[in-house]
Design an enzyme around this catalytic site. Structure first.
Site, PDB file in Angstrom:
ATOM      1  N   THR A 207     -15.981 -31.306 -23.626  1.00 44.16           N
ATOM      2  CA  THR A 207     -17.008 -30.698 -22.772  1.00 44.16           C
ATOM      3  C   THR A 207     -16.752 -31.071 -21.318  1.00 44.16           C
ATOM      4  O   THR A 207     -16.180 -32.119 -21.048  1.00 44.16           O
ATOM      5  CB  THR A 207     -18.371 -31.260 -23.227  1.00 44.16           C
ATOM      6  OG1 THR A 207     -18.623 -30.759 -24.529  1.00 44.16           O
ATOM      7  CG2 THR A 207     -19.510 -30.883 -22.303  1.00 44.16           C
ATOM      8  N   ARG A 235     -25.718 -23.172 -34.292  1.00 44.79           N
ATOM      9  CA  ARG A 235     -25.962 -24.540 -33.793  1.00 44.79           C
ATOM     10  C   ARG A 235     -25.810 -24.622 -32.259  1.00 44.79           C
ATOM     11  O   ARG A 235     -24.865 -24.110 -31.677  1.00 44.79           O
ATOM     12  CB  ARG A 235     -24.968 -25.489 -34.470  1.00 44.79           C
ATOM     13  CG  ARG A 235     -25.095 -26.959 -34.042  1.00 44.79           C
ATOM     14  CD  ARG A 235     -24.106 -27.307 -32.967  1.00 44.79           C
ATOM     15  NE  ARG A 235     -24.162 -28.732 -32.639  1.00 44.79           N
ATOM     16  CZ  ARG A 235     -23.584 -29.264 -31.562  1.00 44.79           C
ATOM     17  NH1 ARG A 235     -22.912 -28.497 -30.724  1.00 44.79           N
ATOM     18  NH2 ARG A 235     -23.669 -30.551 -31.314  1.00 44.79           N
ATOM     19  N   GLY A 237     -25.910 -27.505 -29.083  1.00 46.56           N
ATOM     20  CA  GLY A 237     -25.871 -28.948 -28.814  1.00 46.56           C
ATOM     21  C   GLY A 237     -26.749 -29.339 -27.642  1.00 46.56           C
ATOM     22  O   GLY A 237     -27.664 -28.611 -27.245  1.00 46.56           O
ATOM     23  N   ASP A 238     -26.436 -30.487 -27.075  1.00 43.87           N
ATOM     24  CA  ASP A 238     -27.270 -31.050 -25.996  1.00 43.87           C
ATOM     25  C   ASP A 238     -26.995 -30.448 -24.621  1.00 43.87           C
ATOM     26  O   ASP A 238     -27.871 -30.466 -23.749  1.00 43.87           O
ATOM     27  CB  ASP A 238     -27.041 -32.562 -25.909  1.00 43.87           C
ATOM     28  CG  ASP A 238     -25.572 -32.888 -25.630  1.00 43.87           C
ATOM     29  OD1 ASP A 238     -24.698 -32.255 -26.257  1.00 43.87           O
ATOM     30  OD2 ASP A 238     -25.299 -33.745 -24.778  1.00 43.87           O
ATOM     31  N   THR A 258     -21.751 -35.990 -22.540  1.00 44.17           N
ATOM     32  CA  THR A 258     -20.794 -35.434 -23.497  1.00 44.17           C
ATOM     33  C   THR A 258     -20.765 -36.321 -24.734  1.00 44.17           C
ATOM     34  O   THR A 258     -20.950 -37.529 -24.631  1.00 44.17           O
ATOM     35  CB  THR A 258     -19.377 -35.344 -22.887  1.00 44.17           C
ATOM     36  OG1 THR A 258     -18.464 -34.942 -23.929  1.00 44.17           O
ATOM     37  CG2 THR A 258     -18.891 -36.661 -22.303  1.00 44.17           C
ATOM     38  N   GLY A 259     -20.555 -35.697 -25.885  1.00 43.79           N
ATOM     39  CA  GLY A 259     -20.527 -36.493 -27.114  1.00 43.79           C
ATOM     40  C   GLY A 259     -21.240 -35.753 -28.229  1.00 43.79           C
ATOM     41  O   GLY A 259     -21.419 -34.527 -28.152  1.00 43.79           O
ATOM     42  N   GLY A 261     -23.763 -34.093 -29.760  1.00 46.39           N
ATOM     43  CA  GLY A 261     -24.952 -33.524 -29.126  1.00 46.39           C
ATOM     44  C   GLY A 261     -26.270 -33.807 -29.816  1.00 46.39           C
ATOM     45  O   GLY A 261     -27.292 -34.028 -29.157  1.00 46.39           O
TER      46      GLY A 261
HETATM   47  N1  ASP Z   1     -22.114 -32.502 -26.480  1.00 48.58           N
HETATM   48  C1  ASP Z   1     -21.414 -31.339 -26.935  1.00 48.58           C
HETATM   49  C2  ASP Z   1     -22.176 -30.720 -28.072  1.00 48.58           C
HETATM   50  O1  ASP Z   1     -22.649 -31.446 -28.909  1.00 48.58           O
HETATM   51  C3  ASP Z   1     -20.030 -31.653 -27.398  1.00 48.58           C
HETATM   52  C4  ASP Z   1     -19.209 -32.459 -26.437  1.00 48.58           C
HETATM   53  O2  ASP Z   1     -19.718 -33.091 -25.546  1.00 48.58           O
HETATM   54  O3  ASP Z   1     -18.010 -32.452 -26.563  1.00 48.58           O
HETATM   55  O4  ASP Z   1     -22.258 -29.525 -28.145  1.00 48.58           O
END
Ligand code: ASP
Length: 342
Positions: A207, A235, A237-238, A258-259, A261
């Site tokens: 991300t 789905r 994410g965050d 990032t991570g 989500g």
């Molecule tokens: N946070 C993002 C999600 O969950 C994924 C990512 O940060 O790589 O959609």
């Protein structure tokens, strides 16, 4: 007369002390500052060929320069964030725009958000499949609609209405991401579960995010992503969820996450950091570390970039690495990839 003299001397001394302490006061807010991330995950030096590492470092440096140029010439933090993220969306290296990860059905569904710290205005889009630069659409949602979040077909209809060009969904495809989906599908079959959760090795996210402080003292934050490989059932994410993956307020700070989500949504990470700064008076680094610790306690990984209203920076993550960098007026830009990198 003596009394008056003593009074003047005491006041004089007091003024002197005040001056000294203001000289020792914390460093002045820099003219401008910009921080970026290109995703957190299992990013290890041993697993990355030197040519690939150079590619990432070059891309991160160009991203920083893109935003820095705008800020240095008096442009707004919003303009800097959008231009920086647009560059990263166009780069196939990152999981945003071109090079996004694939859904279970083999599609690229993109999410993005943009927030203005000056007035808490927000624009976000989720699950778009034909918008070349989702961060630009997020800006249009913010500026040209009374709403904050548009999803899927509706978001694309709005993009058309706004005169944005749509691209063929194939534009986003790159082979390495397709291969990751195939591997994920194989593993899912073995596990016979409708919800593939990934393993440590394929949790390479990618991300992109950017936070900026402009010469007027305004903060802005933006995040753009393809989400997680093999996501399904629409789905989200965050990243496009304000307060979870993206947040900015001139009162405190700008944040992009990032991570994994789901855990960033459950912990309302971005707003949690701003709240710790506002209500508990935490400095930026302490607030970022506390928020990532909460995510870690749930056994999830990821990271955040945070820039406070005085130009202080935190780049906190609990994964092996995070593509990241910052640029502060008058200083040399810094780019880092791995953990514990000096
Ligand atoms: N946070 C993002 C999600 O969950 C994924 C990512 O940060 O790589 O959609």
């Amino acid at each position: 007369m003596k009394k008056i003299l003593r009074f003047v001397v005491v006041i004089g001394l007091f003024m002197l002390i005040l001056q000294c302490s203001s000289r020792q006061a914390p460093q002045q807010r820099p003219e401008y500052a910009l921080v970026i991330h290109g995703g957190a995950g299992t990013i290890l030096k041993n697993n990355m060929p030197p040519e690939k590492e150079k590619e990432f470092r070059d891309a991160l440096t160009t991203a920083l320069r893109t935003g820095e140029k705008i800020l240095a010439t008096g442009g707004s933090s919003l303009d800097a964030v959008v231009a920086t993220i647009r560059f990263m969306e166009d780069s196939p290296l990152f999981n945003a725009g071109k090079g996004a990860v694939f859904t279970h059905e083999g599609k690229n569904e993109l999410d993005a958000a943009l927030m203005n710290g000056a007035d808490l205005n927000v624009g976000a889009v989720a699950g778009v499949t034909r918008v070349k630069n989702p961060i630009e659409l997020a800006r249009k949602v913010m500026e040209n609609s009374p709403h904050v979040l548009f999803a899927r077909d509706g978001a694309e209809a709005f993009a058309v209405e706004q005169g944005m060009e749509l691209v063929d969904p194939n534009y986003f495809r790159i082979e390495s991401r397709w291969h990751s989906l195939q591997k994920a599908l194989e593993r899912e079959k073995e596990k016979k579960s409708a919800f593939y959760r990934g393993t440590k090795n394929d949790n390479k996210f990618g991300t992109v995010g950017c936070v900026a402080l402009d010469k007027m003292g305004n903060l802005a934050a933006g995040t753009s992503t393809g989400g997680m490989t093999n996501k399904r059932f629409g789905r989200i994410g965050d990243s496009p969820i304000v307060g979870a993956g993206t947040y900015a307020s001139n009162k405190t700070c700008a944040v992009s996450a990032t991570g994994w989500g789901e855990f960033f949504i459950r912990n309302v990470v971005a707003y949690d950091i701003a709240a710790m700064m506002e209500y508990k008076n935490f400095p930026v680094q302490k607030a970022a570390a506390a928020a990532i610790e909460k995510v870690g306690k749930m056994k999830a990984s990821g990271g955040v970039i945070v820039l406070d209203k005085n130009g202080n920076i935190a780049m906190q993550f609990n994964s092996a690495g995070m593509f990241r960098g910052f640029s502060i007026a008058g200083e040399k830009p810094v780019v880092k990839i791995f953990g514990r990198e000096e």
